[in-house]
Write a protein that holds these residues in place. Structure first.
Motif, PDB file in Angstrom:
ATOM      1  N   SER A 182       0.840  -1.201   0.000  1.00  0.00           N
ATOM      2  CA  SER A 182       0.000   0.000   0.000  1.00  0.00           C
ATOM      3  C   SER A 182       0.874   1.248   0.000  1.00  0.00           C
ATOM      4  N   VAL A 183       0.305   2.300  -0.561  1.00  0.00           N
ATOM      5  CA  VAL A 183       0.961   3.600  -0.611  1.00  0.00           C
ATOM      6  C   VAL A 183      -0.073   4.633  -0.191  1.00  0.00           C
ATOM      7  N   SER A 184       0.281   5.455   0.757  1.00  0.00           N
ATOM      8  CA  SER A 184      -0.590   6.555   1.166  1.00  0.00           C
ATOM      9  C   SER A 184       0.150   7.849   0.883  1.00  0.00           C
ATOM     10  N   GLU A 185      -0.544   8.796   0.306  1.00  0.00           N
ATOM     11  CA  GLU A 185       0.069  10.082  -0.018  1.00  0.00           C
ATOM     12  C   GLU A 185      -0.521  11.144   0.903  1.00  0.00           C
ATOM     13  N   TYR A 186       0.342  11.852   1.592  1.00  0.00           N
ATOM     14  CA  TYR A 186      -0.087  12.862   2.548  1.00  0.00           C
ATOM     15  C   TYR A 186       0.386  14.231   2.094  1.00  0.00           C
TER      16      TYR A 186
END
Length: 161
Positions: free
Chosen positions: A126-130
């Motif tokens: 998973s990749v989360s962009e903040y």
């Protein structure tokens, strides 16, 4: 003397006769490197399992935490940096096999940029962009909430909040 602690303090495990923790105090504040130790049976010696730098009682600088693996002794669990007692900069967490579990970037204790999670084999799951946060009257707030993308189960899912 001002009555405040000014010395290196050692904490001992009397039963095993080993040092468990070392920390330096200046004017009553933790100052410098605090190292906690654990005995490594596989290597037959003391090994650090927690290293934290302090400045006037606040975590400031390198932070490294280890876990005990039966096969490999003490292994790095996570590594990063603190600034004024908050996570700051690039952090990594590790699986028991030594491969990266998470990569995260922080600013003043808030996750910013990308948060990547990996499985035991090193594949991104998973990749989360903040987005970076901004200061307001009520404290820090995220400019644009986060976007999450998952590669779990062979599908790519996007979600923006």
């Amino acid at each position: 003397m001002n009555g405040r602690l000014n010395r290196l303090v050692l904490k001992f495990d009397k039963r095993r006769g080993i040092v468990e923790d070392t920390v330096t105090y200046e004017n009553g504040y933790k100052e410098g490197r605090d190292v906690s130790y654990n005995w490594s049976d596989s290597e037959n010696k003391l090994k650090p399992y927690l290293i934290v730098n302090y400045s006037k009682n606040l975590k400031n600088g390198i932070y490294m935490k280890y876990f005990t693996s039966y096969e490999n002794g003490l292994q790095l669990q996570k590594k990063g940096n603190y600034l004024r007692d908050r996570e700051d900069g690039y952090w990594k967490w590790y699986h028991n096999n030594g491969k990266i579990r998470f990569k995260r970037t922080y600013k003043d204790g808030w996750m910013v940029k990308l948060d990547k999670q990996y499985d035991d084999d090193g594949k991104i799951i998973s990749v989360s962009e903040y987005e970076e946060y901004e200061e307001s009257e009520n404290g820090p707030s995220v400019k644009n909430e986060w976007t999450w993308r998952s590669h779990a189960f062979g599908k790519e899912v996007w979600c923006q909040v």
